[in-house]
Design an enzyme around this catalytic site. Sequence first.
Site, PDB file in Angstrom:
ATOM      1  N   VAL A  39       0.874  -1.179   0.000  1.00 53.82           N
ATOM      2  CA  VAL A  39       0.000   0.000   0.000  1.00 53.82           C
ATOM      3  C   VAL A  39       0.906   1.223   0.000  1.00 53.82           C
ATOM      4  O   VAL A  39       1.546   1.530   1.003  1.00 53.82           O
ATOM      5  CB  VAL A  39      -0.911   0.023   1.249  1.00 53.82           C
ATOM      6  N   ASN A  41       2.177   5.357  -0.820  1.00 53.80           N
ATOM      7  CA  ASN A  41       1.751   6.683  -0.361  1.00 53.80           C
ATOM      8  C   ASN A  41       2.491   7.735  -1.189  1.00 53.80           C
ATOM      9  O   ASN A  41       3.641   7.511  -1.589  1.00 53.80           O
ATOM     10  CB  ASN A  41       2.115   6.822   1.132  1.00 53.80           C
ATOM     11  N   ALA A  43       3.913  10.242  -0.210  1.00 54.48           N
ATOM     12  CA  ALA A  43       5.205  10.372   0.471  1.00 54.48           C
ATOM     13  C   ALA A  43       5.739   8.946   0.579  1.00 54.48           C
ATOM     14  O   ALA A  43       5.313   8.188   1.453  1.00 54.48           O
ATOM     15  CB  ALA A  43       5.035  11.014   1.831  1.00 54.48           C
ATOM     16  N   TYR A  44       6.671   8.595  -0.309  1.00 56.41           N
ATOM     17  CA  TYR A  44       7.073   7.191  -0.440  1.00 56.41           C
ATOM     18  C   TYR A  44       7.393   6.480   0.880  1.00 56.41           C
ATOM     19  O   TYR A  44       6.997   5.341   1.078  1.00 56.41           O
ATOM     20  CB  TYR A  44       8.254   7.061  -1.391  1.00 56.41           C
ATOM     21  N   GLU A  51       4.183  -7.836   3.047  1.00 50.34           N
ATOM     22  CA  GLU A  51       4.493  -8.740   4.153  1.00 50.34           C
ATOM     23  C   GLU A  51       4.141  -8.108   5.488  1.00 50.34           C
ATOM     24  O   GLU A  51       3.544  -8.734   6.367  1.00 50.34           O
ATOM     25  CB  GLU A  51       5.991  -9.091   4.143  1.00 50.34           C
ATOM     26  N   CYS A  84      11.935  -7.417   1.285  1.00 53.26           N
ATOM     27  CA  CYS A  84      12.925  -6.385   1.614  1.00 53.26           C
ATOM     28  C   CYS A  84      13.353  -6.597   3.060  1.00 53.26           C
ATOM     29  O   CYS A  84      12.655  -7.246   3.849  1.00 53.26           O
ATOM     30  CB  CYS A  84      12.368  -4.978   1.389  1.00 53.26           C
ATOM     31  N   CYS A  87      10.988  -5.599   5.914  1.00 59.49           N
ATOM     32  CA  CYS A  87       9.989  -6.626   6.264  1.00 59.49           C
ATOM     33  C   CYS A  87      10.619  -7.762   7.063  1.00 59.49           C
ATOM     34  O   CYS A  87       9.995  -8.336   7.956  1.00 59.49           O
ATOM     35  CB  CYS A  87       9.334  -7.178   5.004  1.00 59.49           C
TER      36      CYS A  87
END
Lengths: 130, 130, 130, 130
Positions: A39, A41, A43-44, A51, A84, A87
Amino acid sequence: MEIQKLKDLLKKAYAPYSNFQVAACAIDENGKEYYGVNVENAAYPSGICAERSALFGSVAYGAKVGTFKEIHIISKKEGIISPCAGCRQVMTEFMPPEAKVYQYSNNAKQVRINTVAELVPYSILESDIK
Amino acid sequence: MEIQKLKDLLKKAYAPYSNFQVAACAIDENGKEYYGVNVENAAYPSGICAERSALFGSVAYGAKVGTFKEIHIISKKEGIISPCAGCRQVMTEFMPPEAKVYQYSNNAKQVRINTVAELVPYSILESDIK
Amino acid sequence: MEIQKLKDLLKKAYAPYSNFQVAACAIDENGKEYYGVNVENAAYPSGICAERSALFGSVAYGAKVGTFKEIHIISKKEGIISPCAGCRQVMTEFMPPEAKVYQYSNNAKQVRINTVAELVPYSILESDIK
Amino acid sequence: MEIQKLKDLLKKAYAPYSNFQVAACAIDENGKEYYGVNVENAAYPSGICAERSALFGSVAYGAKVGTFKEIHIISKKEGIISPCAGCRQVMTEFMPPEAKVYQYSNNAKQVRINTVAELVPYSILESDIK
């Protein structure tokens, strides 16, 4: 878990910025499945991966942190996707070291299975900071 | 929403580091409720707040980002709790500016209601970065 | 601060994923300037914004959290840029409520100045969680 | 790097919530040293670790992402500290796989040295998501 369910989940990902969809299914000690997608945003750094979405979201529905035995991950990527490391840090809190991470290719015909300990050697745990 | 359900949710929070439990219920355009609690991590920045847990977790279950009309928040704090600004950034993606944030005291006898726009003046949106 | 320095800083941003460069200069109580740019990551949530980069990075060089009196922000965006709310949360810890946030247009000919309190109404502070 | 400098840096950490101080020194391809400490926040997920603070903060001062050859880490912990996996994700963007992570005990008499690749097997890179 049923692999078609995981593949279908990819369509629910909210990834308008990267256009890179990811889906995950985390399974607790009782065999209950919890789902997540990435999900994003505007703003990254304020987005979340699939996960973590699956794991974090499970707790309000009764899952116990530390008891997850499996997590399954699929993505838009043709080859096998890895979680990543952000996660992976969350996995170390939700899953024991021997728990399994199933990493699929997009068509789910290939899978690599690693333990959490293999993906996070020398993990940081509660006992380290107290 | 039923306030007792929100209060009960506090018991599910995983907050062994702060011992500060928070719970949230986000409601989408169809009136469907999604729940979240805070979930901490030995590496503090890798944890998540209740509000984000509820919102992020909803997407894999069919909720649409941008359509949430309410979020309700309660915490261990005796007085009224406000969402952290990190969560407010996620709210701006999930909720229109006029959507409502219900901020309760621990006993739920007090509530402050703000719109997302009031909590995040001059918000950053997709149109800002493209 | 010297506005040309802030504009030049934009060239240092590492934004290969969004191609949206942002730069910030935070000024502490002694007038010392600390710089930051956005730094993205292949795993989007693992990146950081310019404002947080400037503030977080300052501490190892002797800046005191809570004492910053100004932060200046510029970006690739033609119009005035606002800080994301994730950065605003960090500002509430680094800056007193009356500290000023200078938000520039890309050519720096326009600026909007807000206090931290205006950008984060009802902020969460240390006293809230203890 | 001079180990006493790293030990002294621990005093600058801002860790009022965990009381667990961490310091880091990242060294780029030119041998230039960049420092960082952990910086916490009342909203725990809005804080940052020392390793990321050092790396992120370096970019505005001219460091190039991808060119770091070493990072050195020390903490309040008596034994050897490992970087959290959230920081490891950022290392994969800043450092090539063969770059070295020096992990010290608090008195700096013990050190474990790993490559980034050893700490993040199967890392996620830009090529994975594009």
